[in-house]
Design a protein around this motif. Structure first.
Motif, PDB file in Angstrom:
ATOM      1  N   GLU A   1       0.823  -1.209   0.000  1.00 37.54           N
ATOM      2  CA  GLU A   1       0.000   0.000   0.000  1.00 37.54           C
ATOM      3  C   GLU A   1       0.859   1.262   0.000  1.00 37.54           C
ATOM      4  N   VAL A   2       1.970   1.246   0.739  1.00 36.78           N
ATOM      5  CA  VAL A   2       2.870   2.401   0.751  1.00 36.78           C
ATOM      6  C   VAL A   2       3.446   2.617  -0.644  1.00 36.78           C
ATOM      7  N   LYS A   3       3.830   1.540  -1.303  1.00 31.02           N
ATOM      8  CA  LYS A   3       4.381   1.652  -2.661  1.00 31.02           C
ATOM      9  C   LYS A   3       3.328   2.189  -3.633  1.00 31.02           C
ATOM     10  N   LYS A   4       2.091   1.682  -3.521  1.00 32.85           N
ATOM     11  CA  LYS A   4       1.013   2.190  -4.382  1.00 32.85           C
ATOM     12  C   LYS A   4       0.769   3.672  -4.127  1.00 32.85           C
ATOM     13  N   ALA A   5       0.798   4.084  -2.856  1.00 31.41           N
ATOM     14  CA  ALA A   5       0.587   5.489  -2.522  1.00 31.41           C
ATOM     15  C   ALA A   5       1.699   6.351  -3.115  1.00 31.41           C
ATOM     16  N   ASP A   6       2.940   5.870  -3.062  1.00 33.03           N
ATOM     17  CA  ASP A   6       4.045   6.622  -3.658  1.00 33.03           C
ATOM     18  C   ASP A   6       3.874   6.787  -5.162  1.00 33.03           C
ATOM     19  N   VAL A   7       3.429   5.728  -5.816  1.00 31.44           N
ATOM     20  CA  VAL A   7       3.200   5.798  -7.264  1.00 31.44           C
ATOM     21  C   VAL A   7       2.074   6.783  -7.573  1.00 31.44           C
ATOM     22  N   LEU A   8       1.011   6.744  -6.771  1.00 28.72           N
ATOM     23  CA  LEU A   8      -0.105   7.671  -6.988  1.00 28.72           C
ATOM     24  C   LEU A   8       0.314   9.116  -6.737  1.00 28.72           C
ATOM     25  N   LEU A   9       1.152   9.346  -5.734  1.00 28.25           N
ATOM     26  CA  LEU A   9       1.630  10.705  -5.480  1.00 28.25           C
ATOM     27  C   LEU A   9       2.479  11.214  -6.647  1.00 28.25           C
ATOM     28  N   GLU A  10       3.276  10.328  -7.203  1.00 33.04           N
ATOM     29  CA  GLU A  10       4.082  10.720  -8.361  1.00 33.04           C
ATOM     30  C   GLU A  10       3.174  11.065  -9.550  1.00 33.04           C
ATOM     31  N   LYS A  11       2.120  10.278  -9.743  1.00 34.53           N
ATOM     32  CA  LYS A  11       1.164  10.585 -10.812  1.00 34.53           C
ATOM     33  C   LYS A  11       0.465  11.912 -10.552  1.00 34.53           C
ATOM     34  N   SER A  12       0.168  12.189  -9.299  1.00 35.93           N
ATOM     35  CA  SER A  12      -0.486  13.439  -8.936  1.00 35.93           C
ATOM     36  C   SER A  12       0.429  14.629  -9.224  1.00 35.93           C
ATOM     37  N   ARG A  13       1.703  14.496  -8.880  1.00 37.68           N
ATOM     38  CA  ARG A  13       2.656  15.576  -9.168  1.00 37.68           C
ATOM     39  C   ARG A  13       2.768  15.819 -10.681  1.00 37.68           C
ATOM     40  N   TRP A  14       2.808  14.719 -11.411  1.00 38.26           N
ATOM     41  CA  TRP A  14       2.920  14.832 -12.860  1.00 38.26           C
ATOM     42  C   TRP A  14       1.675  15.516 -13.449  1.00 38.26           C
ATOM     43  N   ALA A  15       0.496  15.141 -12.937  1.00 34.96           N
ATOM     44  CA  ALA A  15      -0.736  15.764 -13.429  1.00 34.96           C
ATOM     45  C   ALA A  15      -0.799  17.236 -13.026  1.00 34.96           C
ATOM     46  N   ALA A  16      -0.300  17.571 -11.848  1.00 37.79           N
ATOM     47  CA  ALA A  16      -0.293  18.973 -11.418  1.00 37.79           C
ATOM     48  C   ALA A  16       0.645  19.801 -12.285  1.00 37.79           C
ATOM     49  N   GLU A  17       1.756  19.217 -12.715  1.00 40.54           N
ATOM     50  CA  GLU A  17       2.664  19.930 -13.616  1.00 40.54           C
ATOM     51  C   GLU A  17       2.003  20.220 -14.960  1.00 40.54           C
TER      52      GLU A  17
END
Length: 143
Positions: free
Chosen positions: A48-64
């Motif tokens: 779950e921690v790994k999935k959350a990290d991947v989702l946060l990275e996707k969120s940063r990318w979408a925010a950019e």
């Protein structure tokens, strides 16, 4: 005849090796299965921690890319997977502020009250509440 006997002895020896090898393999597999069963909660937590990290990275990318809806969705999913993580809460707050969402003040208050929030996080939460004109939220942050 010695050749036949020698071949027969080899077959017997191979069969004995198999008889010794099979219980060892079965025991090793059972021990591995028991270890995985006992550690399943820790394994699930790490996944779950790994999935959350991947989702946060996707969120940063979408925010950019200024795709605020996708950034909010992925940051919220990351927060649901790992709710105690200040990084997930910080990312959720940043995309809510960037997307000019009304939920930014409530998430900012949560970020302000988080024990591992930095001074910059707390100032950003206060600034967001002041920009929204919510003086009650600002006052509640300090009480």
């Amino acid at each position: 005849m010695p050749y036949v006997r020698n071949t027969l002895m080899r077959r017997i020896f191979r069969c004995r090796k198999r008889r010794l090898l099979m219980p060892g393999m079965v025991t090793a597999m059972a021990a591995l299965a028991a270890l995985i069963w006992l550690k399943r909660d820790a394994i699930e937590y790490r996944v779950e921690v790994k999935k959350a990290d991947v989702l946060l990275e996707k969120s940063r990318w979408a925010a950019e890319r200024r795709d605020w809806r996708e950034a909010q969705r992925t940051a919220h999913e990351a927060w649901k997977l790992h709710p105690g993580e200040v990084g997930a809460l910080r990312q959720l707050f940043e995309v809510l502020v960037g997307g000019k969402s009304g939920e930014a003040v409530a998430v900012g208050k949560s970020l302000f009250e988080h024990p591992r929030a930095t001074t910059a996080d707390r100032l950003a939460a206060i600034e967001s509440a002041l920009q929204a004109g919510d003086l009650v939220a600002v006052a509640s942050m300090f009480t």
